[in-house]
Design a protein around this motif. Structure first.
Motif, PDB file in Angstrom:
ATOM      1  N   TYR A   1      -3.952  -5.795   0.054  1.00 54.66           N
ATOM      2  CA  TYR A   1      -4.532  -5.159  -1.095  1.00 54.66           C
ATOM      3  C   TYR A   1      -5.471  -6.378  -1.780  1.00 54.66           C
ATOM      4  CZ  TYR A   1      -1.408  -7.513  -4.635  1.00 54.66           C
ATOM      5  OH  TYR A   1      -0.663  -8.588  -5.283  1.00 54.66           O
ATOM      6  N   TYR A   2      -6.463  -5.767  -2.509  1.00 57.32           N
ATOM      7  CA  TYR A   2      -7.572  -6.563  -3.198  1.00 57.32           C
ATOM      8  C   TYR A   2      -7.491  -6.383  -4.810  1.00 57.32           C
ATOM      9  CZ  TYR A   2      -9.571  -6.027   1.626  1.00 57.32           C
ATOM     10  OH  TYR A   2      -9.849  -5.988   2.942  1.00 57.32           O
ATOM     11  N   LEU A   3      -7.289  -7.553  -5.392  1.00 60.57           N
ATOM     12  CA  LEU A   3      -7.309  -7.549  -6.974  1.00 60.57           C
ATOM     13  C   LEU A   3      -8.030  -8.908  -7.305  1.00 60.57           C
ATOM     14  CD1 LEU A   3      -6.002  -6.100  -9.205  1.00 60.57           C
ATOM     15  CD2 LEU A   3      -4.186  -7.895  -8.903  1.00 60.57           C
ATOM     16  N   PRO A   4      -8.983  -8.586  -8.171  1.00 59.37           N
ATOM     17  CA  PRO A   4      -9.572  -9.922  -8.712  1.00 59.37           C
ATOM     18  C   PRO A   4      -8.794 -10.697  -9.506  1.00 59.37           C
ATOM     19  CG  PRO A   4     -10.986  -7.733  -9.155  1.00 59.37           C
ATOM     20  CD  PRO A   4      -9.776  -7.442  -8.659  1.00 59.37           C
TER      21      PRO A   4
ATOM     22  N   ALA B   1      -6.800  -0.434 -12.945  1.00 60.35           N
ATOM     23  CA  ALA B   1      -7.599   0.630 -11.947  1.00 60.35           C
ATOM     24  C   ALA B   1      -8.510  -0.037 -10.962  1.00 60.35           C
ATOM     25  CB  ALA B   1      -8.286   1.397 -13.078  1.00 60.35           C
ATOM     26  N   GLY B   2      -8.661  -1.259 -11.022  1.00 57.73           N
ATOM     27  CA  GLY B   2      -9.582  -1.957 -10.004  1.00 57.73           C
ATOM     28  C   GLY B   2      -8.738  -2.342  -8.740  1.00 57.73           C
ATOM     29  N   VAL B   3      -7.454  -2.432  -8.471  1.00 56.45           N
ATOM     30  CA  VAL B   3      -6.864  -2.638  -7.598  1.00 56.45           C
ATOM     31  C   VAL B   3      -7.276  -1.622  -6.169  1.00 56.45           C
ATOM     32  CG1 VAL B   3      -4.734  -1.251  -8.075  1.00 56.45           C
ATOM     33  CG2 VAL B   3      -4.562  -3.198  -6.408  1.00 56.45           C
ATOM     34  N   ILE B   4      -7.567  -2.118  -5.228  1.00 57.73           N
ATOM     35  CA  ILE B   4      -7.857  -1.709  -4.015  1.00 57.73           C
ATOM     36  C   ILE B   4      -6.792  -1.846  -2.877  1.00 57.73           C
ATOM     37  CG2 ILE B   4      -9.494  -1.213  -2.239  1.00 57.73           C
ATOM     38  CD1 ILE B   4     -11.619  -2.582  -3.902  1.00 57.73           C
ATOM     39  N   TYR B   5      -6.067  -0.753  -2.441  1.00 57.68           N
ATOM     40  CA  TYR B   5      -4.956  -0.870  -1.419  1.00 57.68           C
ATOM     41  C   TYR B   5      -5.409  -0.446   0.044  1.00 57.68           C
ATOM     42  CZ  TYR B   5      -1.385  -0.995  -5.094  1.00 57.68           C
ATOM     43  OH  TYR B   5      -0.325  -1.303  -6.016  1.00 57.68           O
ATOM     44  N   ASP B   6      -5.059  -1.402   0.838  1.00 55.54           N
ATOM     45  CA  ASP B   6      -5.543  -1.132   2.425  1.00 55.54           C
ATOM     46  C   ASP B   6      -4.186  -1.354   3.227  1.00 55.54           C
ATOM     47  OD1 ASP B   6      -6.638  -0.719   4.918  1.00 55.54           O
ATOM     48  OD2 ASP B   6      -7.397  -2.900   4.815  1.00 55.54           O
ATOM     49  N   ARG B   7      -3.303  -0.313   3.174  1.00 55.39           N
ATOM     50  CA  ARG B   7      -1.841  -0.396   3.472  1.00 55.39           C
ATOM     51  C   ARG B   7      -1.550   0.743   4.355  1.00 55.39           C
ATOM     52  NH1 ARG B   7       1.723  -1.557  -1.531  1.00 55.39           N
ATOM     53  NH2 ARG B   7       3.213  -1.680  -0.243  1.00 55.39           N
TER      54      ARG B   7
ATOM     55  N   SER C   1      11.990  -2.160  -4.680  1.00 56.10           N
ATOM     56  CA  SER C   1      11.370  -1.775  -5.930  1.00 56.10           C
ATOM     57  C   SER C   1      10.977  -0.125  -5.688  1.00 56.10           C
ATOM     58  CB  SER C   1      10.389  -2.570  -5.999  1.00 56.10           C
ATOM     59  OG  SER C   1       9.179  -2.199  -5.359  1.00 56.10           O
ATOM     60  N   ALA C   2      10.123   0.332  -6.550  1.00 52.84           N
ATOM     61  CA  ALA C   2      10.000   1.743  -6.663  1.00 52.84           C
ATOM     62  C   ALA C   2       8.508   1.768  -5.803  1.00 52.84           C
ATOM     63  CB  ALA C   2       9.697   2.478  -7.909  1.00 52.84           C
ATOM     64  N   ILE C   3       8.214   0.738  -5.490  1.00 58.00           N
ATOM     65  CA  ILE C   3       6.706   0.652  -4.422  1.00 58.00           C
ATOM     66  C   ILE C   3       7.146   1.166  -3.067  1.00 58.00           C
ATOM     67  CG2 ILE C   3       5.185  -0.615  -3.613  1.00 58.00           C
ATOM     68  CD1 ILE C   3       5.416  -2.656  -6.108  1.00 58.00           C
ATOM     69  N   CYS C   4       8.418   0.871  -2.712  1.00 56.89           N
ATOM     70  CA  CYS C   4       8.787   1.329  -1.330  1.00 56.89           C
ATOM     71  C   CYS C   4       8.549   2.841  -1.063  1.00 56.89           C
ATOM     72  CB  CYS C   4      10.124   0.809  -0.863  1.00 56.89           C
ATOM     73  SG  CYS C   4      10.111  -1.083  -0.684  1.00 56.89           S
ATOM     74  N   PRO C   5       9.306   3.540  -1.919  1.00 57.18           N
ATOM     75  CA  PRO C   5       9.235   4.828  -1.905  1.00 57.18           C
ATOM     76  C   PRO C   5       7.940   5.829  -2.075  1.00 57.18           C
ATOM     77  CG  PRO C   5      10.841   4.477  -3.352  1.00 57.18           C
ATOM     78  CD  PRO C   5      10.551   3.017  -2.978  1.00 57.18           C
ATOM     79  N   ALA C   6       7.219   5.101  -2.751  1.00 56.75           N
ATOM     80  CA  ALA C   6       5.695   5.444  -3.254  1.00 56.75           C
ATOM     81  C   ALA C   6       4.832   5.550  -1.861  1.00 56.75           C
ATOM     82  CB  ALA C   6       5.083   4.733  -4.105  1.00 56.75           C
TER      83      ALA C   6
ATOM     84  N   LYS D   1      -1.838   4.729  -7.540  1.00 66.13           N
ATOM     85  CA  LYS D   1      -2.602   4.928  -6.379  1.00 66.13           C
ATOM     86  C   LYS D   1      -1.793   4.966  -5.146  1.00 66.13           C
ATOM     87  CE  LYS D   1      -6.981   2.838  -7.863  1.00 66.13           C
ATOM     88  NZ  LYS D   1      -7.926   2.076  -7.681  1.00 66.13           N
ATOM     89  N   LEU D   2      -0.490   4.836  -5.145  1.00 67.06           N
ATOM     90  CA  LEU D   2       0.146   4.953  -4.029  1.00 67.06           C
ATOM     91  C   LEU D   2       1.174   6.002  -3.756  1.00 67.06           C
ATOM     92  CD1 LEU D   2       1.918   1.554  -3.649  1.00 67.06           C
ATOM     93  CD2 LEU D   2       0.059   2.245  -2.385  1.00 67.06           C
ATOM     94  N   TRP D   3       1.044   6.891  -4.918  1.00 60.73           N
ATOM     95  CA  TRP D   3       2.106   8.215  -4.952  1.00 60.73           C
ATOM     96  C   TRP D   3       1.161   9.254  -4.344  1.00 60.73           C
ATOM     97  CZ3 TRP D   3       7.236   8.699  -4.878  1.00 60.73           C
ATOM     98  CH2 TRP D   3       8.032   7.627  -5.581  1.00 60.73           C
ATOM     99  N   LYS D   4       0.855   9.315  -3.139  1.00 59.34           N
ATOM    100  CA  LYS D   4      -0.305  10.257  -2.558  1.00 59.34           C
ATOM    101  C   LYS D   4       0.302  11.183  -1.572  1.00 59.34           C
ATOM    102  CE  LYS D   4      -3.568   8.289  -4.942  1.00 59.34           C
ATOM    103  NZ  LYS D   4      -4.081   9.195  -6.308  1.00 59.34           N
TER     104      LYS D   4
END
Length: 340
Positions: A89-92, A100-106, A134-139, A171-174
């Motif tokens: 992921y990309y984050l300044p 909102a600027g985070v960019i995921y490449d997963r 964490s709740a990131i996993c099931p997302a 951005k992950l719950w898609k």
């Protein structure tokens, strides 16, 4: 003392500067991270027996990363080698991962390719007495959500303590499901749930009383923290402890930070930290979670545990990496330095 096992995706965070100088310099800084790995890194640093479950491809980078984790004191014996890529992921620099600027490449990563029925959880949980996710996993996708459910059922059967960080990443719950359709069934297995009143509303369906949060007044926020914590304990009887973090911008570059812990029908409130400038927001919440696990795993009192976790998270704001490098002694010194 048994091991703490953290479950989640190892990520590489790429850090472009906001001015675009990386294009002229032909260089992009990066950090090794991922929410659950940040927890494992902190615990290993603080002397807690720690293992990590992720999935990595069979390539040179993975071998080097596994060696790096082992040097940190993190057990890697359960990591399956599969798939073709490591998540990015990309984050300044200085931005919050919720920005909102985070960019995921997963997409299509080795971890995203996990499937239920493919993991020997009896073997993975050997010697483990605490399981963190964490709740990131099931997302990520339905399969990974199902793998989480599978792991939690086995951990519950084995009477392993379970902690959950309600990290919300819009951005992950898609994959067609809202968090509230997935997370309550997973939260039902947990002994410790950490997040904030907004995340509890979004992910567990807990009521959000706008009149208590709209003005960001501390006493009203504490009142809401107690109400939300009590509601979580009613909804999920296995849960005995709820933690909330409150972090707000202070001035142009600073923060105001305090936390709560609800347990034994009492709301404990940490000391408050206010500073005018910080370095990096990423990983602070993970450090708080690690501090909670550390305190409870060491048998410390809830109040001691809360203050340690809060100070650890605060110190992380001044460290330019995903994981903390602060020692137990340094964190304890911070508690005394900022004591009211």
């Amino acid at each position: 003392m048994g091991k703490v096992l953290s479950f989640g995706e190892l990520l590489l965070r790429i850090v472009p500067d906001t001015e675009g100088k990386w294009l002229q310099e032909n260089s992009l800084p990066f950090f090794v991270g991922g929410a659950e790995l940040n927890v494992a890194s902190a615990l290993a640093l603080w002397g807690v027996p720690t293992s990590y479950f992720t999935a990595l491809p069979d390539n040179l980078l993975s071998k080097q990363l596994i060696g790096y984790l082992q040097e940190l004191g993190i057990g890697t014996e359960s990591i399956p080698i599969q798939g073709d890529r490591i998540g990015l992921y990309y984050l300044p620099k200085g931005q919050d991962v919720k920005n909102a600027g985070v960019i995921y490449d997963r997409a299509g990563s080795s971890f995203a390719g996990l499937t239920p029925g493919s993991i020997d959880w009896d073997s993975v949980f050997e010697g483990v007495d605490w399981f963190h996710f964490s709740a990131i996993c099931p997302a990520i996708n339905q399969n990974v959500a199902d793998v989480c459910a599978e792991a939690l059922k086995v951990a519950s059967y084995k009477n392993i303590q379970i902690s959950l960080d309600l990290n919300y990443r819009a951005k992950l719950w898609k994959y067609g499901k809202d968090p509230v359709e997935v997370m309550p069934a997973l939260a039902a297995h947990c002994d410790l749930i950490m997040g904030n009143v907004w995340a509890a509303n979004k992910m567990l369906g807990m009521p959000l009383q706008e009149e208590l949060v709209q003005d960001i007044e501390k006493e009203k926020l504490l009142q809401h923290a107690q109400l939300t914590s009590e509601e979580i304990l009613r909804a999920f009887p296995k849960c005995k402890t709820v933690a909330n973090t409150f972090r707000f911008d202070h001035g142009a570059k600073g923060i105001r930070y305090f936390t709560t812990l609800y347990t034994h029908r009492e709301l404990l409130v940490s000391q408050e930290y206010v500073v005018n400038e910080i370095l990096d927001k990423v990983g602070s919440g993970d450090c708080f979670m690690a501090g909670l696990i550390y305190g409870f795993h060491q048998g410390h009192s809830p109040k001691q545990t809360l203050e340690f976790a809060t100070a650890a998270a605060f110190k992380k704001l001044f460290i330019l990496s995903d994981a903390t490098t602060s020692t137990v002694a340094e964190i304890e010194e911070t508690i005394q330095e900022y004591a009211n």
